[in-house]
Design a protein around this motif. Sequence first.
Motif, short mmCIF file in Angstrom:
data_model
loop_
_atom_site.label_atom_id
_atom_site.label_comp_id
_atom_site.label_asym_id
_atom_site.label_seq_id
_atom_site.Cartn_x
_atom_site.Cartn_y
_atom_site.Cartn_z
N UNK A 54 17.90 1.97 -6.82
CA UNK A 54 17.73 3.41 -6.64
C UNK A 54 16.41 3.74 -5.95
N UNK A 55 15.30 3.22 -6.50
CA UNK A 55 14.00 3.57 -5.94
C UNK A 55 13.73 2.86 -4.62
N UNK A 56 14.37 1.73 -4.40
CA UNK A 56 14.24 1.09 -3.10
C UNK A 56 14.87 1.93 -2.00
N UNK A 57 16.11 2.38 -2.24
CA UNK A 57 16.77 3.24 -1.27
C UNK A 57 16.03 4.56 -1.11
N UNK A 58 15.57 5.13 -2.22
CA UNK A 58 14.86 6.41 -2.19
C UNK A 58 13.59 6.34 -1.34
N UNK A 59 12.90 5.20 -1.40
CA UNK A 59 11.67 5.05 -0.62
C UNK A 59 11.93 5.08 0.88
N UNK A 60 13.13 4.66 1.29
CA UNK A 60 13.47 4.60 2.71
C UNK A 60 14.19 5.85 3.20
N UNK A 335 7.26 13.35 -3.77
CA UNK A 335 6.72 12.01 -3.58
C UNK A 335 7.56 11.22 -2.58
N UNK A 336 8.88 11.33 -2.70
CA UNK A 336 9.75 10.58 -1.80
C UNK A 336 10.04 11.28 -0.50
N UNK A 337 9.59 12.53 -0.35
CA UNK A 337 9.89 13.28 0.87
C UNK A 337 8.61 13.62 1.63
N UNK A 338 7.98 14.74 1.33
CA UNK A 338 6.84 15.17 2.15
C UNK A 338 5.65 14.21 2.03
N UNK A 340 5.84 11.05 1.38
CA UNK A 340 6.27 9.84 2.07
C UNK A 340 6.09 10.00 3.58
N UNK A 341 6.42 11.18 4.10
CA UNK A 341 6.21 11.46 5.53
C UNK A 341 4.73 11.49 5.87
N UNK A 342 3.91 12.04 4.97
CA UNK A 342 2.46 12.06 5.21
C UNK A 342 1.92 10.63 5.24
N UNK A 343 2.44 9.78 4.37
CA UNK A 343 2.02 8.38 4.37
C UNK A 343 2.35 7.71 5.70
N UNK A 357 3.69 -0.94 5.03
CA UNK A 357 4.77 0.04 5.20
C UNK A 357 4.49 1.31 4.39
N UNK A 358 4.84 2.46 4.95
CA UNK A 358 4.61 3.73 4.25
C UNK A 358 5.32 3.76 2.91
N UNK A 359 6.51 3.20 2.86
CA UNK A 359 7.30 3.26 1.63
C UNK A 359 6.66 2.50 0.48
N UNK A 360 5.77 1.56 0.78
CA UNK A 360 5.12 0.77 -0.27
C UNK A 360 4.32 1.66 -1.21
N UNK A 361 3.77 2.74 -0.69
CA UNK A 361 2.97 3.63 -1.53
C UNK A 361 3.80 4.32 -2.60
N UNK A 362 5.14 4.26 -2.47
CA UNK A 362 6.00 4.84 -3.50
C UNK A 362 5.91 4.06 -4.82
N UNK A 363 5.34 2.86 -4.77
CA UNK A 363 5.22 2.04 -5.98
C UNK A 363 4.05 2.47 -6.86
#
Length: 521
Positions: A54-60, A335-338, A340-343, A357-363
């Motif tokens: 779930x969170x892997x897909x959400x990060x992307x 966190x997963x949208x705006x 994530x885009x800022x990252x 990768x930007x998505x890594x910061x979701x961790x």
Amino acid sequence: MTKTPAAEFASDSPAPVPPTGGPSSPAPEQKGFFGHPRGLATLFFTEMWERFSFYGMRALLILFMTATAEKGGLGFSGEKAGAIYGLYGAGVYLTAMPGGWLADRILGQRRAVLFGGCIIALGHFSMALPGTFFFFLGLLLIVLGTGLLKPNISAMVGGLYPEGGARRDAGFSIFYMGINIGAFTAPIVVGLLGERVNWHVGFGAAGVGMVFGVIQYLLGGKHLGEVGKKARSADLRPEAPGQLEKSGGSRMAGFTVVGVLVGLLVVLQLLGVVDLTSAVGLARAGGFIIVTLALAFFAYQFTAGGLDATEKRRLAVIGVFFIASTLFWAGFEQAGSSLNLFARDATDRVVFGWEVPASTLQAVNALFIIALAPVFAWMWVRLNKQGREPSSPAKFSLGLVLMGAGFAVMVVASLAAAGGHKVSPAWLVLTYLLHTLGELSLSPVGLSTVTKLAPQRVVGQMMGVWFMSMSLGNLIAGQLAGLLGTNPTPIFGAVAAVAIGAGLLLAIAVRPLRRMMGGVH
């Protein structure tokens, strides 16, 4: 989507669930996993892999939707991508209720979790295929599968402990650690594959994670005993005179409400108020439906619900908390949208010559939850013993202020990034820290307080309404992300101002709210 124990349980279980197998069912093995039933290990790893997917897909998700076609993305506008992201997040919460109902009446929890995991895996593999059709099909399958799996796997954890008590609470604490392990590792693994190799490889990796969870669930099923095997339809069947008529009347009322909502949406479409043919229009219509249903529920309970004066005051407090919860998740779920885009667009992610990768910061949020949740649990217990534990309204107020403070940090970061400058990831890390502190202050309070304040005869319905606040928050978060544009400062500033302002208003109202709660802390 939050990963604190209370919030995950809120989304998992619409109402307290009795032991599934009944009093005569054989109990599962009682030792073997940190002194807990062996079945807990089965559910622990199943949920860990489900959250990994779930969170892997959400990060992307929003990164893929907004990436240009040249970069392998869908090339959606920010507004469209944000609306789809919000609809997806809202759908995950809303399907938990029918998923629990299907398990109770037809499938049983054991099969519901298995079917849900298989459908989730199919959804991720669908997203691993190119084309918008497979993308949307995958999102739909993941929403439906999560609705089957999430409300029932936590109920099965409860079924492992028919005796209840502190041991059951400890079991849930271990279970939720699996949630956070999955949520922490997923953005790192799936995000790296998706952003550095291929988006569809990342989505496929999330599917592989879910397959591991399903395999582990099947192999470990023998340790679950009779927990979750049978549907509770026989227990739920009306027996007393008049119950059947009452049940039929409730269904008719539900069909009437649905019919009225459909009619209103048709009228709004014809008048041009909403556009149900676009993602943005669907998101706005979804928000309209959620608000209408919540208002209808509260209005009915106040006018025809047979509540006494104390119950009405408590219900009014729940209404205040509903608004506060919506505002909190409208900010937090960015966190997963705006964020994530800022990252991706405004953060300097180069470490020792390699761009993270930007998505890594979701961790980061999951890491903070793992580190700080035990601290908060200890702190509340200690303050309670000293007679100084904050009340529920005070905790809600603190949570909103901390979430707003996180966006105040992002205002400064976005100003520093003006003109195309890249800023340090420390800004996002600080924001996630403040959001995590806010989450730990507010999220665990929601389910517990609502179950205590709601009239017992409608507590299950009240939980459904509570999920609506989270769904509405997700929809708003997606809409806000769509407005981000090239200058995110106004959006971040507006979110910070509204959240902090609402938190301060709630702080002022703590004493009158406590009086209205009638002795509930």
